[in-house]
Design an enzyme around this catalytic site. Sequence first.
Site, PDB file in Angstrom:
ATOM      1  CB  CYS A  10      -0.918  -0.058   1.223  1.00  0.00           C
ATOM      2  SG  CYS A  10      -1.657   1.499   1.722  1.00  0.00           S
ATOM      3  CB  CYS A  62       0.329   1.995   4.047  1.00  0.00           C
ATOM      4  SG  CYS A  62      -1.383   1.436   3.952  1.00  0.00           S
TER       5      CYS A  62
END
Length: 149
Positions: free
Chosen positions: A69, A72
Site C-alpha cells: 500500500c 501507507c
Amino acid sequence: MAEGVKLACTTCGQMNRVPAAKLTANPKCGSCGEALVTDKVAELDPATHDKATRGDDLPLLVDYWAPWCGPCRQMAPEFAKAAKTLEGRARFAKINTQDHPKISERLRIQGIPLLILYHKGREVARLPGARPAAEIAAFVTGKTPAQAG
Ligand SMILES: [Zn+2]
C-alpha cells in the site's frame, strides 16, 4: 487512578500497571524488561494487538497497513512524527494486515491505511486515509481528553 495505568507490553503481551506519575519516566515491562512507553511506533502481532486494544488505559492508536500500500508507506514517517509529539500521552502501534488478514476481517476493515484509536479497552474512532502528522496528533487529543491528575 490509585492502582496506576494499565498497559500491555507490545513486545511480550504482559499487562503492566504503571503509576500515572511514572508514565514519562521510561517505565519497563515487569516481564521482559522492554520499554512500555516510548516515542516509537510498536510493531504488533495479533496477540499483542488484542491485549493492548482491549486492556490499555492510555490511548492507543493503531495503524492498519500493508507493504503493498503506497499511501501507507507515505504516511509511516508522519505517523512516527505524531508518535514523538504525543510521547507519554498516547501510544502508537502498527499491524501488518497482509501478514495478519484475520485482524482486518474481524474489524471489518475495507481499505487501508486506516487508523483506529482505542482507549480503556474500547474502540473510540477511526480515521481513514493517509494523514499528516499534525492531523493524526489532533485526532488523538481531540477524541481522548487528557486525564486529570
Ligand atoms: Zn514485556
